[in-house]
Design a protein around this motif. Structure first.
Motif, PDB file in Angstrom:
ATOM      1  N   ARG A 249       0.834  -1.248   0.087  1.00  0.00           N
ATOM      2  CA  ARG A 249       0.075  -0.042  -0.130  1.00  0.00           C
ATOM      3  C   ARG A 249       0.921   1.254  -0.087  1.00  0.00           C
ATOM      4  N   ASP A 250       0.527   2.223  -0.927  1.00  0.00           N
ATOM      5  CA  ASP A 250       1.565   3.283  -0.953  1.00  0.00           C
ATOM      6  C   ASP A 250       0.868   4.339  -0.174  1.00  0.00           C
ATOM      7  N   GLU A 251       1.127   4.351   1.165  1.00  0.00           N
ATOM      8  CA  GLU A 251       0.500   5.332   2.084  1.00  0.00           C
ATOM      9  C   GLU A 251       1.542   5.841   2.879  1.00  0.00           C
ATOM     10  N   ASP A 252       1.321   6.881   3.493  1.00  0.00           N
ATOM     11  CA  ASP A 252       2.278   7.712   4.340  1.00  0.00           C
ATOM     12  C   ASP A 252       2.841   6.857   5.459  1.00  0.00           C
ATOM     13  N   LEU A 253       4.316   6.645   5.707  1.00  0.00           N
ATOM     14  CA  LEU A 253       4.707   5.630   6.568  1.00  0.00           C
ATOM     15  C   LEU A 253       4.726   6.121   7.892  1.00  0.00           C
ATOM     16  N   ARG A 254       4.500   5.203   8.829  1.00  0.00           N
ATOM     17  CA  ARG A 254       4.470   5.815  10.411  1.00  0.00           C
ATOM     18  C   ARG A 254       5.041   4.291  11.228  1.00  0.00           C
ATOM     19  N   ALA A 255       4.949   4.686  12.532  1.00  0.00           N
ATOM     20  CA  ALA A 255       5.573   3.587  13.218  1.00  0.00           C
ATOM     21  C   ALA A 255       5.064   2.378  13.298  1.00  0.00           C
ATOM     22  N   ASP A 256       3.837   2.262  12.722  1.00  0.00           N
ATOM     23  CA  ASP A 256       3.147   0.884  12.792  1.00  0.00           C
ATOM     24  C   ASP A 256       2.557   0.811  10.876  1.00  0.00           C
ATOM     25  N   ARG A 257       3.251   1.379  10.215  1.00  0.00           N
ATOM     26  CA  ARG A 257       3.120   1.113   8.653  1.00  0.00           C
ATOM     27  C   ARG A 257       4.405   1.191   7.793  1.00  0.00           C
ATOM     28  N   GLN A 258       4.195   0.201   6.910  1.00  0.00           N
ATOM     29  CA  GLN A 258       5.398   0.117   5.850  1.00  0.00           C
ATOM     30  C   GLN A 258       4.602  -0.082   4.412  1.00  0.00           C
ATOM     31  N   PHE A 259       5.337   0.342   3.390  1.00  0.00           N
ATOM     32  CA  PHE A 259       4.746   0.305   1.989  1.00  0.00           C
ATOM     33  C   PHE A 259       4.309  -1.442   1.917  1.00  0.00           C
ATOM     34  N   GLU A 260       5.351  -2.261   2.152  1.00  0.00           N
ATOM     35  CA  GLU A 260       4.852  -3.517   2.156  1.00  0.00           C
ATOM     36  C   GLU A 260       4.842  -4.108   3.628  1.00  0.00           C
ATOM     37  N   PHE A 261       3.975  -4.954   3.858  1.00  0.00           N
ATOM     38  CA  PHE A 261       3.887  -5.655   5.139  1.00  0.00           C
ATOM     39  C   PHE A 261       3.202  -6.836   5.062  1.00  0.00           C
ATOM     40  N   THR A 262       3.190  -7.745   6.336  1.00  0.00           N
ATOM     41  CA  THR A 262       2.965  -9.007   5.748  1.00  0.00           C
ATOM     42  C   THR A 262       1.622  -9.352   6.761  1.00  0.00           C
ATOM     43  N   GLN A 263       0.668 -10.026   6.176  1.00  0.00           N
ATOM     44  CA  GLN A 263      -0.476 -10.458   7.006  1.00  0.00           C
ATOM     45  C   GLN A 263      -0.658 -12.074   7.048  1.00  0.00           C
ATOM     46  N   LEU A 264      -1.246 -12.681   8.187  1.00  0.00           N
ATOM     47  CA  LEU A 264      -1.606 -13.765   8.133  1.00  0.00           C
ATOM     48  C   LEU A 264      -2.863 -13.829   7.663  1.00  0.00           C
ATOM     49  N   ASP A 265      -3.223 -14.055   6.304  1.00  0.00           N
ATOM     50  CA  ASP A 265      -4.421 -13.914   5.625  1.00  0.00           C
ATOM     51  C   ASP A 265      -5.328 -15.118   5.388  1.00  0.00           C
ATOM     52  N   ILE A 266      -6.845 -15.114   5.786  1.00  0.00           N
ATOM     53  CA  ILE A 266      -7.282 -16.255   5.765  1.00  0.00           C
ATOM     54  C   ILE A 266      -8.775 -16.146   5.225  1.00  0.00           C
ATOM     55  N   GLU A 267      -9.331 -17.088   4.587  1.00  0.00           N
ATOM     56  CA  GLU A 267     -10.720 -16.860   4.045  1.00  0.00           C
ATOM     57  C   GLU A 267     -11.401 -18.404   4.407  1.00  0.00           C
ATOM     58  N   MET A 268     -12.642 -18.284   4.901  1.00  0.00           N
ATOM     59  CA  MET A 268     -13.361 -19.704   4.980  1.00  0.00           C
ATOM     60  C   MET A 268     -14.576 -19.661   4.498  1.00  0.00           C
ATOM     61  N   SER A 269     -15.276 -20.715   4.134  1.00  0.00           N
ATOM     62  CA  SER A 269     -16.582 -21.133   3.335  1.00  0.00           C
ATOM     63  C   SER A 269     -17.398 -21.573   4.512  1.00  0.00           C
ATOM     64  N   PHE A 270     -18.794 -21.393   4.411  1.00  0.00           N
ATOM     65  CA  PHE A 270     -19.841 -21.927   5.327  1.00  0.00           C
ATOM     66  C   PHE A 270     -19.509 -21.682   6.789  1.00  0.00           C
ATOM     67  N   VAL A 271     -19.314 -20.106   6.945  1.00  0.00           N
ATOM     68  CA  VAL A 271     -18.901 -19.909   8.474  1.00  0.00           C
ATOM     69  C   VAL A 271     -19.719 -18.708   8.903  1.00  0.00           C
ATOM     70  N   THR A 272     -19.675 -18.503  10.363  1.00  0.00           N
ATOM     71  CA  THR A 272     -20.166 -17.268  11.047  1.00  0.00           C
ATOM     72  C   THR A 272     -18.916 -16.557  11.181  1.00  0.00           C
ATOM     73  N   GLN A 273     -19.159 -15.424  11.727  1.00  0.00           N
ATOM     74  CA  GLN A 273     -17.951 -14.545  12.193  1.00  0.00           C
ATOM     75  C   GLN A 273     -17.367 -15.144  13.272  1.00  0.00           C
ATOM     76  N   GLU A 274     -18.238 -15.835  14.065  1.00  0.00           N
ATOM     77  CA  GLU A 274     -17.299 -16.434  15.307  1.00  0.00           C
ATOM     78  C   GLU A 274     -16.550 -17.581  14.829  1.00  0.00           C
ATOM     79  N   ASP A 275     -16.786 -18.307  13.896  1.00  0.00           N
ATOM     80  CA  ASP A 275     -15.849 -19.299  13.461  1.00  0.00           C
ATOM     81  C   ASP A 275     -14.482 -18.651  13.002  1.00  0.00           C
TER      82      ASP A 275
END
Ligand code: ASP
Length: 574
Positions: free
Chosen positions: A212-238
């Motif tokens: 993301r090409d955003e202004d950088l701060r203590a908790d922001r970098q252009f490139e950062f890493t996420q644990l990214d997940i997606e699930m089918s047939f679920v509620t938000q609690e799942d």
């Protein structure tokens, strides 16, 4: 080349012949014939006693073969992990010479960050950086294991991609084969992971780089890493439970201690009680609503739909300068003012304040009894519309009660039921609070056309000690609801088609209900490492101004590269 690591040697190894490799942390000559060489690898430092004629200097890379022996009485160094022993009868081999380091390679010296980043390879040798990198690796490994254990499938998604919906500025990569066309680097794998759900993947995860090409701060970098997940047939609690398991394991792996159970709060309550959608629960102060007590007030300063108070225990000792500072800060944050009251008695209630003379008895009682204040406390009051009153006092609560990063434990909290829209754009149209695929709250569907600002969503954040660790939502998988949301957002059919047509098209071919989440790994790891800046847990970060002092990036490229890409660069203006 080696039999042991430097930091692992103890008195139990006494008498053993060992082979070690590493960097010279320090050399101290002792008389004419003897020198002490502190040898460092990432596990620690060990003292080697060598012949004075051996030529090794700071940061030279050497090998040492020698015998471990208990240090003579009186020379034990309790500060050093290996302080009970030293290595003697050493044969030293020079594996690589080095120039004097640009700064001391230890945790004691403070070096300018630009210099640290310019020589990051030297900086990384410091114990703190090695500790942070390894802590990060343990956290990521634990998260991966937690996802696999829960039946998630790791899938890589493209980096050369097309716009994604998070709403930040994007990085574009010019295409060589299609002049004038650009790939867009993904702000997250959002669309790809939704397509994976249509593709039957069911439970996806990825340790994903986001750009993301955003202004950088203590908790922001252009490139950062996420644990990214997606699930089918679920509620938000799942979804929340799958993520909770991963961050719990990551915490335990990183710091050796599992956090307490994650708390839960709705967005409304978080704003109302803590004045923030990322509440730091380590701070005990809460906002107190005095709107009712001031409903018919004669005091002009309090004539507003919402009157909120913050009780600062023992705050009456704050001097005039500090109070004026708080008033200025409140105004900067958008409040019309900030009223303060020093509590001087609780029975009958009495306060010291420039506004005291305007107060009715019931109002004074509300300020003292209603806030639970005792003598010596300070009560701060902001009157405004609800959101502004909450936000301003929430920010002051943080300023006054701030807890150092390493103190107060780890208070994870799920913030749920975010509004679907957050404010309006220049043309008065609502802006998506999360992204335009977020499912509205089932009870608020009717409000989509009549009162969009009041619609809650099935979006949720995970917050740790006042830092937003990540966001997620249940997605819209039905075309009719998607159309309503697009229309509320002012996204026309044509625009939707050109931006997200391939996703909407996919939904025609059988989309399961689905939802997901993404945890910001850099932020999580920084907090676990006790660092206030994510750059300390990233091997090669960019500076605040987006540059890399080591490589010089961003740099001009050769004319041939531009020609191949079909680009011309305008001369710099000014
Ligand atoms: N893609 C979203 C983000 O990066 C997270 C999600 O909704 O899963 O904020």
């Amino acid at each position: 080349m080696r039999s042991h690591m430097c930091g692992e040697l103890t008195a139990a190894h006494a008498g053993e012949r060992v082979r070690l490799c590493g960097w010279v942390a320090r050399r101290r000559d002792h008389g004419e014939h003897l020198a002490f060489v502190d040898l460092r690898d990432h596990t620690g430092i060990v003292q080697c006693v060598v012949d004075g004629s051996v030529d090794v200097r700071s940061e030279w890379v050497i090998s040492v073969e020698g015998t471990v022996r208990a240090r003579p009485e009186g020379t034990v160094n309790a500060e050093l992990g290996t302080g009970e022993i030293e290595v003697v009868e050493c044969t030293v081999g020079v594996l690589g010479q080095a120039e004097p380091p640009p700064f001391p390679v230890d945790d004691r010296s403070e070096t300018d960050e630009a210099v640290r980043l310019r020589y990051r390879y030297v900086d990384l040798r410091r114990p703190r950086m090695q500790r942070n990198l390894r802590l990060r690796a343990r956290a990521v490994a634990a998260m991966r294991a937690a996802m696999v254990r829960q039946g998630f499938c790791e899938v890589e998604t493209p980096l050369l991609w097309t716009p994604t919906p998070e709403g930040a500025r994007e990085f574009a990569v010019p295409s060589r084969l299609h002049h004038g066309s650009f790939y867009v680097l993904p702000q997250s794998p959002q669309i790809a992971k939704q397509l994976l759900m249509v593709g039957g993947t069911d439970r996806y995860f990825q340790v994903a780089r986001c750009l993301r090409d955003e202004d950088l701060r203590a908790d922001r970098q252009f490139e950062f890493t996420q644990l990214d997940i997606e699930m089918s047939f679920v509620t938000q609690e799942d979804v929340q439970s799958a993520i909770t398991e991963a961050v719990t394991d990551a915490t335990e792996a990183a710091v050796g201690e599992a956090p307490g159970e994650a708390e839960r709060i709705t967005w409304y309550d978080a704003m109302d009680r803590f004045g923030s959608d990322k509440p730091d629960l380590r701070i005990e102060m809460e906002l107190i609503d005095l709107s009712e007590a001031f409903a018919g007030t004669e005091v002009r300063a309090f004539a507003a739909p919402c009157v909120k108070a913050l009780r600062v225990v023992d705050g009456a000792s704050l001097g005039r300068n500090r109070l004026d500072g708080l008033v200025d800060r409140a105004k900067e944050l958008g409040a019309k003012g900030l009223a303060w009251f020093k509590v001087t008695s609780t029975g009958p209630p009495a306060v010291d304040s420039p506004l005291d003379k305007f107060l009715g008895d019931a109002e004074r009682a509300a300020l003292v009894t209603g806030t639970g204040a005792t003598v010596g406390d300070l009560v701060l009051v902001v009157s405004d519309v609800w959101r502004m009153a909450c936000q301003v006092l929430g920010a002051l609560r943080l300023e006054i009660g701030r807890v150092p990063i390493t103190e107060g434990g780890r208070r994870f909290v799920w913030v749920t039921d975010f509004p679907l829209f957050d404010g309006t754009d220049d043309e008065g149209r609502p802006i998506a609070a999360h992204h335009p695929f977020t499912m509205p709250h089932p009870d608020d569907m009717d409000l989509l056309t009549s009162d969009p600002a009041a619609v809650r969503s099935q979006a949720y954040d995970l917050v740790l000690n006042g830092w937003e660790l990540g966001s997620g939502s249940i997605r819209i998988h039905r075309e009719d609801i998607q159309r309503q949301v697009f229309s509320a957002l002012g996204i026309t059919d044509e625009e939707a088609e050109s931006r997200f047509g391939f996703l909407l098209g996919a939904f025609h071919y059988g989309a399961p209900p689905h939802g997901g989440f993404a945890v910001g790994i850099d932020r999580l790891v920084a907090l676990l490492a006790g660092e206030g800046n994510i750059r300390e847990v990233i091997a090669f970060p960019k500076t605040q101004s987006g540059t890399d002092p080591m490589t010089g990036a961003p740099k001009e490229v050769a004319a041939t590269v531009l020609r191949d890409l079909g680009l011309t660069v305008k001369p710099k203006s000014g």
